[in-house]
Design a protein around this motif. Structure first.
Motif, mmCIF file in Angstrom:
data_model
loop_
_atom_site.group_PDB
_atom_site.id
_atom_site.type_symbol
_atom_site.label_atom_id
_atom_site.label_comp_id
_atom_site.label_asym_id
_atom_site.label_seq_id
_atom_site.Cartn_x
_atom_site.Cartn_y
_atom_site.Cartn_z
ATOM 1 N N TRP A 67 0.808 -1.222 0.000
ATOM 2 C CA TRP A 67 0.000 0.000 0.000
ATOM 3 C C TRP A 67 0.841 1.271 0.000
ATOM 4 C CZ3 TRP A 67 -0.524 3.800 3.738
ATOM 5 C CH2 TRP A 67 0.027 3.535 4.995
ATOM 6 N N ARG A 68 1.945 1.295 0.716
ATOM 7 C CA ARG A 68 2.741 2.523 0.781
ATOM 8 C C ARG A 68 3.449 2.828 -0.529
ATOM 9 N NH1 ARG A 68 4.711 0.395 6.177
ATOM 10 N NH2 ARG A 68 3.277 1.313 7.655
ATOM 11 N N LEU A 69 4.233 1.873 -1.025
ATOM 12 C CA LEU A 69 4.970 2.112 -2.263
ATOM 13 C C LEU A 69 4.048 2.158 -3.467
ATOM 14 C CD1 LEU A 69 8.282 0.097 -1.887
ATOM 15 C CD2 LEU A 69 7.972 2.565 -1.946
ATOM 16 N N GLY A 70 2.933 1.438 -3.439
ATOM 17 C CA GLY A 70 1.970 1.512 -4.539
ATOM 18 C C GLY A 70 1.369 2.903 -4.656
ATOM 19 N N ALA A 71 0.924 3.459 -3.529
ATOM 20 C CA ALA A 71 0.363 4.812 -3.541
ATOM 21 C C ALA A 71 1.434 5.838 -3.896
ATOM 22 C CB ALA A 71 -0.260 5.131 -2.188
ATOM 23 N N LEU A 72 2.648 5.652 -3.386
ATOM 24 C CA LEU A 72 3.737 6.574 -3.710
ATOM 25 C C LEU A 72 4.063 6.547 -5.197
ATOM 26 C CD1 LEU A 72 5.916 8.561 -2.744
ATOM 27 C CD2 LEU A 72 7.407 6.584 -2.405
ATOM 28 N N THR A 73 4.040 5.369 -5.800
ATOM 29 C CA THR A 73 4.295 5.242 -7.226
ATOM 30 C C THR A 73 3.267 6.024 -8.028
ATOM 31 O OG1 THR A 73 5.294 3.074 -6.920
ATOM 32 C CG2 THR A 73 4.503 3.593 -9.126
ATOM 33 N N VAL A 74 2.010 5.901 -7.661
ATOM 34 C CA VAL A 74 0.953 6.618 -8.369
ATOM 35 C C VAL A 74 1.095 8.127 -8.147
ATOM 36 C CG1 VAL A 74 -1.541 6.934 -8.570
ATOM 37 C CG2 VAL A 74 -0.592 4.641 -8.306
ATOM 38 N N PRO A 101 -12.895 16.308 -16.861
ATOM 39 C CA PRO A 101 -13.716 15.145 -16.504
ATOM 40 C C PRO A 101 -12.914 13.964 -15.975
ATOM 41 C CG PRO A 101 -13.715 15.493 -18.883
ATOM 42 C CD PRO A 101 -12.985 16.638 -18.273
ATOM 43 N N THR A 102 -11.606 13.943 -16.176
ATOM 44 C CA THR A 102 -10.788 12.835 -15.678
ATOM 45 C C THR A 102 -10.222 13.076 -14.292
ATOM 46 O OG1 THR A 102 -8.803 13.733 -16.704
ATOM 47 C CG2 THR A 102 -10.094 12.198 -18.014
ATOM 48 N N ALA A 103 -10.481 14.237 -13.722
ATOM 49 C CA ALA A 103 -9.883 14.607 -12.429
ATOM 50 C C ALA A 103 -10.261 13.623 -11.321
ATOM 51 C CB ALA A 103 -10.287 16.021 -12.046
ATOM 52 N N GLY A 104 -11.487 13.182 -11.293
ATOM 53 C CA GLY A 104 -11.923 12.259 -10.248
ATOM 54 C C GLY A 104 -11.164 10.945 -10.291
ATOM 55 N N TYR A 105 -10.924 10.459 -11.500
ATOM 56 C CA TYR A 105 -10.141 9.238 -11.647
ATOM 57 C C TYR A 105 -8.719 9.441 -11.137
ATOM 58 C CZ TYR A 105 -13.774 7.367 -14.710
ATOM 59 O OH TYR A 105 -14.947 6.905 -15.221
ATOM 60 N N LEU A 106 -8.117 10.541 -11.527
ATOM 61 C CA LEU A 106 -6.724 10.788 -11.159
ATOM 62 C C LEU A 106 -6.558 10.936 -9.651
ATOM 63 C CD1 LEU A 106 -5.670 13.224 -14.014
ATOM 64 C CD2 LEU A 106 -5.232 10.777 -13.833
ATOM 65 N N PHE A 107 -7.496 11.627 -9.009
ATOM 66 C CA PHE A 107 -7.395 11.794 -7.563
ATOM 67 C C PHE A 107 -7.693 10.502 -6.809
ATOM 68 C CE2 PHE A 107 -8.310 16.405 -8.537
ATOM 69 C CZ PHE A 107 -7.005 16.827 -8.303
ATOM 70 N N ALA A 108 -8.463 9.605 -7.411
ATOM 71 C CA ALA A 108 -8.798 8.341 -6.754
ATOM 72 C C ALA A 108 -7.713 7.281 -6.943
ATOM 73 C CB ALA A 108 -10.129 7.823 -7.287
ATOM 74 N N PHE A 109 -6.866 7.422 -7.953
ATOM 75 C CA PHE A 109 -5.867 6.392 -8.235
ATOM 76 C C PHE A 109 -4.934 6.096 -7.058
ATOM 77 C CE2 PHE A 109 -5.991 6.691 -13.147
ATOM 78 C CZ PHE A 109 -7.022 5.776 -13.178
#
Length: 117
Positions: A67-74, A101-109
């Motif tokens: 979870w840590r490195l995965g979120a950091l990678t994104v 319109p893609t902002a929600g996806y990017l912030f959720a990644f």
């Protein structure tokens, strides 16, 4: 009679990156952001949001890195996109991608990568 014991480690990572050196972790984050950049350009053009392989790469980075490195990678990948590098899906470059319109996806990644990890 045998008793199964399980480790209660809270940071699961199939690659065990959390126990490796910072150099290996740094290289993994860079490799993951490159995978995300490449997967962003594999797209089926739909309007207003293209269907890309980046969703797969986001979940894969969380699953492999933890979870840590995965979120950091994104987050590193998103910072590269905000800086204007062509790492996001083709279209509007730079920070403008984060208000459309893609902002929600990017912030959720990053949340998705952390949740999967």
């Amino acid at each position: 009679m045998s008793v199964a014991t399980f480790s209660s480690s809270t940071d699961f990572s199939p690659l065990r990156l959390h126990s490796r050196s910072l150099g290996v972790q740094f290289a993994a984050v860079i490799a993951g952001s490159l995978l995300l950049a490449l997967s962003s350009h594999i797209a089926v053009p739909t309007v207003p949001v293209p269907v890309t392989m980046q969703t797969f790469a986001v979940t894969l980075s969380g699953a492999l890195y933890g979870w840590r490195l995965g979120a950091l990678t994104v987050l590193v990948w998103l910072a590269q996109g905000a800086a204007g590098l062509p790492v996001l899906a083709p279209g509007v470059p730079g920070i403008a991608r984060f208000v459309g319109p893609t902002a929600g996806y990017l912030f959720a990644f990053p949340v998705v990568a952390a949740t999967v990890g």
